[in-house]
Design an enzyme around this catalytic site. Structure first.
Site, mmCIF file in Angstrom:
data_model
loop_
_atom_site.group_PDB
_atom_site.id
_atom_site.type_symbol
_atom_site.label_atom_id
_atom_site.label_comp_id
_atom_site.label_asym_id
_atom_site.label_seq_id
_atom_site.Cartn_x
_atom_site.Cartn_y
_atom_site.Cartn_z
ATOM 1 N N LYS A 63 -5.580 13.616 6.584
ATOM 2 C CA LYS A 63 -4.332 13.800 5.830
ATOM 3 C C LYS A 63 -4.490 15.138 5.111
ATOM 4 O O LYS A 63 -5.184 15.218 4.090
ATOM 5 C CB LYS A 63 -4.177 12.658 4.820
ATOM 6 C CG LYS A 63 -2.869 12.688 4.036
ATOM 7 C CD LYS A 63 -1.821 11.873 4.747
ATOM 8 C CE LYS A 63 -0.602 11.655 3.866
ATOM 9 N NZ LYS A 63 0.427 10.858 4.522
ATOM 10 N N HIS A 85 4.119 1.522 5.182
ATOM 11 C CA HIS A 85 3.950 2.966 5.271
ATOM 12 C C HIS A 85 3.478 3.559 3.948
ATOM 13 O O HIS A 85 2.507 4.317 3.910
ATOM 14 C CB HIS A 85 5.262 3.628 5.686
ATOM 15 C CG HIS A 85 5.119 5.090 5.972
ATOM 16 N ND1 HIS A 85 4.846 5.575 7.222
ATOM 17 C CD2 HIS A 85 5.186 6.165 5.159
ATOM 18 C CE1 HIS A 85 4.743 6.891 7.181
ATOM 19 N NE2 HIS A 85 4.960 7.279 5.924
ATOM 20 N N HIS A 142 0.045 6.233 0.230
ATOM 21 C CA HIS A 142 0.260 6.981 -1.010
ATOM 22 C C HIS A 142 -0.086 6.135 -2.233
ATOM 23 O O HIS A 142 0.503 6.327 -3.295
ATOM 24 C CB HIS A 142 1.717 7.444 -1.100
ATOM 25 C CG HIS A 142 2.117 8.377 -0.007
ATOM 26 N ND1 HIS A 142 1.692 9.688 0.044
ATOM 27 C CD2 HIS A 142 2.892 8.191 1.096
ATOM 28 C CE1 HIS A 142 2.196 10.265 1.118
ATOM 29 N NE2 HIS A 142 2.935 9.383 1.769
#
Length: 290
Positions: A223, A161, A177
């Site tokens: 995003k 993730h 990220h």
């Protein structure tokens, strides 16, 4: 430590020590160059359409030879193609992938950054001094599979993730990220950088910043705001997020720290004994505001 309104000085001190020890951090303008371009626009909830304020990629240059030659980066990059993108699709982990996970942890545990994090966690009673036990703890936090989508098998883990990214029903984009994955996906034309997200008109980032709030799409999914470190080593990110995760038993932890010149909130979501997600959220990139 569920929520911190002011700067957490103790954690800031530890993270600044790790920052100074991060010899594998890439140097802006030398090892990589970014092109921030325009300020990203508003994206309504559920929308996959955004004004493109950046016609060129975010990364205009990265020293690929250095990226592939540094041990922790090389092991990190090998992990990025080990996952099914969509939640609800059970992960099938091969022996080779298990070995890659272990080799990555072995590599980062040799660094001074992770040694510093380990010492601190031992001092707080949140980790055992034995490195083998600490490695098992890290493995469970980052690589142990769990159900993100209740309808499928074990389809996700913290590493996937946070560092790789995943999709929900092919309609929603989550995670990603990490700057290395962003750069590699951008090279493949899977990521389309749309522009930077600034806190206000007085807070515009620059090309030397190591923390950015961005807007981008990944395989066509938007995003609206994604935040990540830029140029830092994999071991620095793993160490920082691990510390915040292990110090708190809350489902969601927000802690404010000042690392180098950057004032940010470190956000960590817990998924049982594993990381659900974790990322830095920039508050200000202007040193005069701190």
């Amino acid at each position: 430590m569920a929520r911190s309104q002011g700067i957490n000085k103790e954690l800031s001190n530890v993270m600044n020590e790790m920052w100074k020890l991060d010899v594998n951090r890439m140097r802006p303008g030398i090892d990589y160059k970014i092109n921030l371009q325009g300020k990203a626009g508003f994206v309504s909830e559920g929308s996959n359409h955004a004004r493109d304020s950046a016609r060129a990629p975010l990364f205009s240059y990265v020293n690929d030879d250095k990226l592939k030659s540094m041990d922790t980066y090389a092991h990190f990059i090998k992990l990025l193609d080990n996952y099914e993108t969509s939640t609800g699709v059970a992960e099938q982990v091969t022996k080779e992938e298990l070995q890659e996970n272990n080799l990555f942890l072995d590599a980062i545990l040799k660094t001074e950054v992770m040694k510093c994090a380990h010492r601190y966690l031992v001092s707080k009673g949140r980790a055992q001094s034995d490195q083998a036990q600490f490695k098992r703890q890290l493995y469970d936090m980052w690589f142990k599979l769990y159900h993100r989508d209740r309808n499928g098998g074990e389809d996700s883990c913290g590493f996937e993730h946070v560092f790789v990214g995943e999709t929900k029903y092919g309609k929603e984009f989550m995670g990603l990220h990490n700057w290395v994955q962003f750069y590699l996906q951008e090279k493949l034309s899977h990521v389309d950088y749309k522009g930077y997200k600034a806190r206000d008109k007085k807070d515009t980032p620059d090309e030397d910043d190591h923390v950015l709030n961005l807007q981008f799409s990944w395989n066509g999914l938007i995003k609206p705001v994604g935040s990540c470190f830029i140029g830092v080593s994999p071991e620095f990110e793993v160490a920082l997020f691990t510390i915040v995760f292990l110090l708190s038993d809350e489902r969601v932890t927000n802690v404010t720290v000042k690392v180098d010149e950057y004032l940010m909130v470190i956000v960590v979501y817990r998924h049982g004994r594993s990381i659900g997600t974790s990322y830095p959220k920039m508050i200000s990139s202007n040193n005069r505001d701190l």
